[in-house]
Design an enzyme around this catalytic site. Structure first.
Site, PDB file in Angstrom:
ATOM      1  N   PHE A 135      -3.960  -3.053   0.826  1.00 15.61           N
ATOM      2  CA  PHE A 135      -3.453  -3.177  -0.537  1.00 15.61           C
ATOM      3  C   PHE A 135      -2.492  -2.058  -0.948  1.00 15.61           C
ATOM      4  CE2 PHE A 135      -7.956  -4.413  -0.170  1.00 15.61           C
ATOM      5  CZ  PHE A 135      -7.773  -5.789  -0.124  1.00 15.61           C
ATOM      6  N   CYS A 136      -1.750  -1.521   0.010  1.00 18.15           N
ATOM      7  CA  CYS A 136      -0.821  -0.407  -0.278  1.00 18.15           C
ATOM      8  C   CYS A 136      -1.544   0.725  -1.005  1.00 18.15           C
ATOM      9  CB  CYS A 136       0.376  -0.890  -1.078  1.00 18.15           C
ATOM     10  SG  CYS A 136       1.445  -2.032  -0.189  1.00 18.15           S
TER      11      CYS A 136
END
Length: 470
Positions: free
Chosen positions: A387-388
């Site tokens: 998710f970055c």
């Protein structure tokens, strides 16, 4: 945990018995979105309504916004320097979008509203506007380790400090206060809501802490703005950034709203036409205001649809809005925690408020494989990976990633029911199809499903960025 058997009927019945009010709040979408009845092909044959639980990545456009786009599109033309009828209309729509967005976030009358490509672009723009004295930065940027990369990487190119969040939100605020008390911080950069777990941070208290120690604050509201009303003037927030694609608007558009002094003195974000007062062969006089950072032809339709989406959200009944989201989330969390081997993840032991995001993992199954299975065999779309937010996933003990279900105003109880039925079926019966890794992503083997003829690649084979390597 106890093992439970789920299906679409028993889950819904159990919820109704437990809380009729909750079931009523979540039974239908709160607002109509484009693509709500999209049919997804199943790997075993047939079609099913696509259960979109990936709002946190990109939310579907509100149907009102889609209709507005079709209304505005015939008038689309170059803005600011066109004398023609369409140009005048487009310019008016574009410039008025600033006022609409400023009102949506409760901005101060003199706050600048600058349109960008997305939240990441907005934060990079602000990084180029940090104050300097005699060519040296006047202070450091302070941020937490829970941030999305958009609110992490831009600050690594300037003087900065980071704080590792504690086990509780209260302890984390104490750690931030201690760091700020040491002095030398010019900007506190924080998320309004975690894109990984949905936990909301108290931005008013964080703003007070920052100002108490002579710093300003920027809030990454990419996840918060689509779920909660915000007033930056009431919370005394200096800058806020968010994106249209998460706020039910099509096209890539983002925005930064905040105090104009840093923005007017900062390095122009895009050197080019429209950003100058006067250009010469070897020098330039830059414009002030939003034009300073909006060089080139702007994304007129992106700004216009972003503004229209904020108007729709501003018109929602807030009690109904929050009840709708809370009902789906609490139901989904209860259902996941009742399945043996499923863990729901959170950052803080004392977090009190959350947006429509649930992060979880399934023991014995790679997150990417679970996501592929849910999509192919159940028509459920959700996100897997890191998710970055790599530092946070590592700290949560999930270095290879987890699963994220996210939802919003277009969601309904059935979406969560379908996810729970899919996970329970996976735990009870295993996979119903063979899966292989293709270009870093799990996909069904021998996938013969048909897709629109204009789609250049079948999903899962178009190249991927799995973000699994440190």
């Amino acid at each position: 945990m106890s093992t439970a058997t789920f299906n679409s009927h028993t889950i819904a019945s159990a919820l109704v018995e437990e809380s009729t009010a909750e079931a009523t709040a979540a039974a239908r979408p709160l607002a109509a979105v484009t693509g709500a009845e999209l049919q997804a092909p199943l790997i075993q044959g047939g079609h099913v309504r696509y259960a979109n639980l990936d709002y946190g990545a990109s939310a579907p456009a509100l149907t009102i916004v889609s209709a507005y786009l079709n209304e505005v599109l015939p008038y689309y033309a170059s803005v600011h320097r066109g004398a023609g009828y369409a140009s005048q209309i487009s310019t008016s729509v574009y410039e008025n979008s600033r006022n609409i967005v400023r009102d949506f976030v409760g901005g101060r009358p003199d706050d600048s509203v600058i349109f960008t490509r997305n939240t990441t672009d907005s934060l990079n723009l602000l990084a180029g506007c940090l104050p300097q004295v005699d060519g040296e930065f006047a202070g450091e940027v302070l941020y937490l380790d829970i941030e999305h990369h958009a609110n992490l990487l831009p600050w690594q190119g300037v003087p900065h400090r980071s704080v590792v969040a504690a086990a509780t939100l209260a302890e984390t605020l104490d750690k931030l206060q201690s760091e700020l008390a040491q002095g030398g911080v010019s900007l506190l950069a924080v998320t309004g809501a975690s894109n990984v777990t949905g936990e909301i941070l108290p931005i008013d208290r964080l703003a007070s802490l920052a100002h108490e120690h002579g710093a300003r604050i920027v809030v990454d509201a990419a996840q918060l703005a689509p779920h909660r009303r915000i007033s930056i003037s009431e919370a005394d927030v200096d800058y806020i950034v968010f994106s249209g694609h998460k706020l039910y608007a099509p096209f890539g558009a983002g925005v930064v709203v905040g105090r104009p002094d840093w923005l007017d003195a900062g390095t122009p974000h895009l050197a080019g036409g429209g950003a100058v007062r006067e250009a010469r062969l070897d020098s330039v006089s830059w414009a002030a205001g939003p034009a300073r950072h909006e060089g080139g032809s702007p994304n007129v339709l992106g700004a216009a649809t972003l503004a229209r989406a904020t108007q729709v959200l501003a018109g929602l009944d807030q009690d109904a809005w929050h009840a709708h989201e809370a009902a789906i989330r609490s139901y989904l969390v209860r259902g996941l925690e009742a399945i043996d081997g499923v863990t729901v993840h959170k950052i803080f032991a004392d977090s009190l408020d959350t947006i429509g995001v649930v992060n979880f993992s399934v023991e014995g199954f790679d997150a990417g494989l679970v996501a592929a299975y849910l999509a192919a065999e159940h028509g459920v779309g959700l996100r897997d990976g890191r998710f970055c937010a790599h530092p946070l996933l590592k700290r949560l003990g999930l270095p290879s990633g987890s699963l994220r279900a996210s939802f919003g105003v277009g969601s309904r109880l059935e979406d969560a029911t379908r996810l729970l039925a899919g996970i329970e079926g996976l735990k009870r019966n295993g996979l119903g199809w063979d899966y292989v890794v293709d270009e870093g992503r799990w996909v069904p083997a021998n996938d013969h499903r048909s897709y629109p003829e204009w789609a250049p690649n079948t999903p899962g084979t178009a190249g991927a960025a799995p973000c699994t390597v440190d």
